[in-house]
Design a protein around this motif. Structure first.
Motif, mmCIF file in Angstrom:
data_model
loop_
_atom_site.group_PDB
_atom_site.id
_atom_site.type_symbol
_atom_site.label_atom_id
_atom_site.label_comp_id
_atom_site.label_asym_id
_atom_site.label_seq_id
_atom_site.Cartn_x
_atom_site.Cartn_y
_atom_site.Cartn_z
ATOM 1 N N LEU A 1 37.517 31.059 50.494
ATOM 2 C CA LEU A 1 37.694 31.130 49.050
ATOM 3 C C LEU A 1 38.874 32.026 48.718
ATOM 4 O O LEU A 1 38.981 33.146 49.212
ATOM 5 N N PRO B 1 38.051 28.360 44.009
ATOM 6 C CA PRO B 1 37.301 27.555 44.977
ATOM 7 C C PRO B 1 37.907 26.156 45.083
ATOM 8 O O PRO B 1 38.515 25.658 44.132
ATOM 9 N N THR C 1 35.907 23.633 46.875
ATOM 10 C CA THR C 1 34.787 22.749 47.147
ATOM 11 C C THR C 1 33.589 23.164 46.302
ATOM 12 O O THR C 1 33.517 24.304 45.817
ATOM 13 N N GLN D 1 31.763 26.149 47.829
ATOM 14 C CA GLN D 1 32.359 27.451 47.515
ATOM 15 C C GLN D 1 31.972 27.899 46.115
ATOM 16 O O GLN D 1 31.750 29.090 45.879
ATOM 17 N N ALA E 1 34.920 32.670 53.960
ATOM 18 C CA ALA E 1 34.499 31.274 53.887
ATOM 19 C C ALA E 1 35.610 30.380 53.354
ATOM 20 O O ALA E 1 35.409 29.202 53.119
ATOM 21 N N LEU F 1 32.936 36.000 50.767
ATOM 22 C CA LEU F 1 33.417 34.773 50.174
ATOM 23 C C LEU F 1 34.802 34.421 50.693
ATOM 24 O O LEU F 1 35.100 33.262 50.957
ATOM 25 N N HIS G 1 38.973 33.570 40.865
ATOM 26 C CA HIS G 1 38.672 32.843 42.097
ATOM 27 C C HIS G 1 39.156 31.398 41.995
ATOM 28 O O HIS G 1 39.088 30.782 40.932
#
Length: 209
Positions: free
Chosen positions: A11, A37, A39, A42, A9, A6, A35
């Protein structure tokens, strides 16, 4: 959970080594990771990779409803800019946007919300999901302004519900207490901009009151 995948990507994940608290200080969150995110994609990846996950808003709940023993998600790094539909008189915003952020933009555009949170830093998705604030028979809770919402369900799929297309489902989903998925975007009804005044009377006697 494959946190490394993740992170690659894009995140942002923070290990909660130092425990965090709600705004009142009476509850300590127990999650292992928080977390951020940015988007919907995500959020989908995070939901699919997580075993236990909940969304953390502005931390104004007095209890553990927003806590998880494994993963927490904050949407505060989503784009805070609202998309205004001038024909339908609505605005679509990310769930983590705060009321104070949104109303500054709406004021510049000549719009206002029918009702407001009591504090400017309360997140819109969290306030609506918990049926926060009701100001009388003719000015309902903040959730009554929601005309559509977008959420990521437990299987990582995106679901959109609207007042026009799925009125019954929308009514059942707005005050979902986080149980239906991660609410990533909401569409809110707007009114023309207006001004309010507060009159404060100090040092009144009981007889005057």
């Amino acid at each position: 959970m494959n946190t490394e995948k993740l992170n690659t990507a894009g995140l942002n994940t923070v290990a909660m080594l130092e425990k965090q608290h709600n705004w009142a200080g009476n509850y300590t969150y127990s999650a292992a990771r928080l977390h951020y995110p940015e988007t919907v994609a995500q959020v989908q990846a995070l939901v699919r990779a997580s075993h236990k996950l909940r969304v953390l808003g502005s931390r104004h709940s007095f209890n553990s409803i927003a806590d998880s023993t494994e993963d927490l998600v904050s949407l505060e790094r989503f784009d805070p800019v609202g998309v205004i539909d001038h024909e339908r008189h609505t605005v679509t915003v990310a769930g983590g946007v705060r009321y104070g952020q949104l109303c500054e933009q709406l004021q510049r555009e000549g719009y206002a919300l029918p009702n407001m949170a009591s504090l400017p830093h309360i997140s819109i998705a969290g306030a609506c999901a918990t049926a926060t604030h009701g100001s009388g028979d003719h000015n309902g809770s903040l959730a009554t302004s929601v005309s559509a919402l977008e959420l990521v369900t437990a299987d990582g799929e995106v679901v959109v519900l609207s007042r026009d297309q799925q009125p019954d489902q929308l009514q059942g989903a707005i005050v979902g207490l986080g149980g239906l998925g991660v609410v990533t975007h909401l569409t809110l009804d707007l009114l023309p901009s207006f001004q309010m005044r507060q009159n404060v009377y100090e040092n009144l006697s009981l007889a005057q009151v």
